[in-house]
Design an enzyme around this catalytic site. Structure first.
Site, PDB file in Angstrom:
ATOM      1  N   GLU A 154      65.891 -56.700  14.411  1.00 16.06           N
ATOM      2  CA  GLU A 154      65.426 -56.344  13.065  1.00 16.06           C
ATOM      3  C   GLU A 154      66.343 -55.319  12.413  1.00 16.06           C
ATOM      4  O   GLU A 154      66.682 -55.426  11.234  1.00 16.06           O
ATOM      5  CB  GLU A 154      64.005 -55.762  13.115  1.00 16.06           C
ATOM      6  CG  GLU A 154      62.974 -56.685  13.685  1.00 16.06           C
ATOM      7  CD  GLU A 154      62.724 -56.447  15.171  1.00 16.06           C
ATOM      8  OE1 GLU A 154      63.703 -56.415  15.963  1.00 16.06           O
ATOM      9  OE2 GLU A 154      61.556 -56.319  15.557  1.00 16.06           O
ATOM     10  N   HIS A 181      68.197 -53.209  17.784  1.00 16.27           N
ATOM     11  CA  HIS A 181      67.243 -54.316  17.825  1.00 16.27           C
ATOM     12  C   HIS A 181      67.615 -55.348  16.753  1.00 16.27           C
ATOM     13  O   HIS A 181      68.270 -55.019  15.762  1.00 16.27           O
ATOM     14  CB  HIS A 181      65.825 -53.814  17.565  1.00 16.27           C
ATOM     15  CG  HIS A 181      65.262 -52.995  18.676  1.00 16.27           C
ATOM     16  ND1 HIS A 181      63.935 -52.671  18.738  1.00 16.27           N
ATOM     17  CD2 HIS A 181      65.839 -52.429  19.767  1.00 16.27           C
ATOM     18  CE1 HIS A 181      63.702 -51.946  19.818  1.00 16.27           C
ATOM     19  NE2 HIS A 181      64.853 -51.779  20.455  1.00 16.27           N
ATOM     20  N   CYS A 211      61.170 -50.485  14.501  1.00 18.35           N
ATOM     21  CA  CYS A 211      61.523 -51.531  13.540  1.00 18.35           C
ATOM     22  C   CYS A 211      60.494 -51.628  12.418  1.00 18.35           C
ATOM     23  O   CYS A 211      60.848 -51.877  11.266  1.00 18.35           O
ATOM     24  CB  CYS A 211      61.702 -52.857  14.258  1.00 18.35           C
ATOM     25  SG  CYS A 211      63.107 -52.823  15.406  1.00 18.35           S
ATOM     26  N   CYS A 256      58.598 -53.553  17.003  1.00 15.22           N
ATOM     27  CA  CYS A 256      58.178 -52.318  17.652  1.00 15.22           C
ATOM     28  C   CYS A 256      57.943 -51.245  16.589  1.00 15.22           C
ATOM     29  O   CYS A 256      58.163 -51.476  15.394  1.00 15.22           O
ATOM     30  CB  CYS A 256      59.255 -51.857  18.637  1.00 15.22           C
ATOM     31  SG  CYS A 256      60.769 -51.252  17.838  1.00 15.22           S
TER      32      CYS A 256
END
EC number: 3.5.4.33
Length: 149
Positions: free
Chosen positions: A58, A56, A89, A86
């Site tokens: 992040e 992701h 993260c 999410c």
């Protein structure tokens, strides 16, 4: 006096990363990490490119920022991300002890707020910065994706 380096300025930089992800066929989420008004990490989703569910925006940004700083703690840093983080993260932000999270669009189904994921107690959170733009690029991506299938 106008502050040239405000949340909108840095969210626009994160949005540029989301556009890069969109162009690569990745879910368009972008992130930047800022320390003292300087961008020290830029990233976007790479889950398809790397065939890695943890890639992701992040997560990529945390790794890059930690490498830049030479340490794993990001206490003085701000994460700007175009979509509410999410659970994974948000958990990583807890361990990195990120000082502040600023996000664009809310993620009502998988976002950390709905899932009641714990952030580091000192982490400040601001949501809704450039929310419309951040939401629209995600909607456009999924509409185009559905039309291709």
């Amino acid at each position: 006096m106008i502050q040239p380096f405000d949340d909108i300025y840095f969210m626009k930089k994160a949005f540029q990363e989301a556009e890069n992800a969109f162009d690569k066929g990745e879910i368009p989420v972008g992130a930047v990490i800022v320390l003292k008004d300087q961008i020290i990490a830029r990233a976007h989703n790479l889950t398809e490119t790397l065939n890695d569910v943890t890639a992701h925006a992040e997560m990529q940004a945390f790794t890059s920022a930690a490498d830049f700083l030479g340490g794993k703690y990001l206490k003085e840093c701000v994460l700007y991300v175009t979509l509410e983080p999410c659970q994974m993260c948000a958990g990583a932000s807890y361990w990195a002890q990120i000082g502040k999270i600023v996000y664009g669009a809310s993620e009502p189904e998988r976002g950390f707020k709905n899932l009641q994921t714990t952030l580091h107690p000192k982490t400040k959170v601001i949501g809704g910065i450039l929310e419309n733009e951040c939401s629209q690029i995600l909607k456009r991506f999924f509409i185009e994706k559905r039309n291709l299938n």
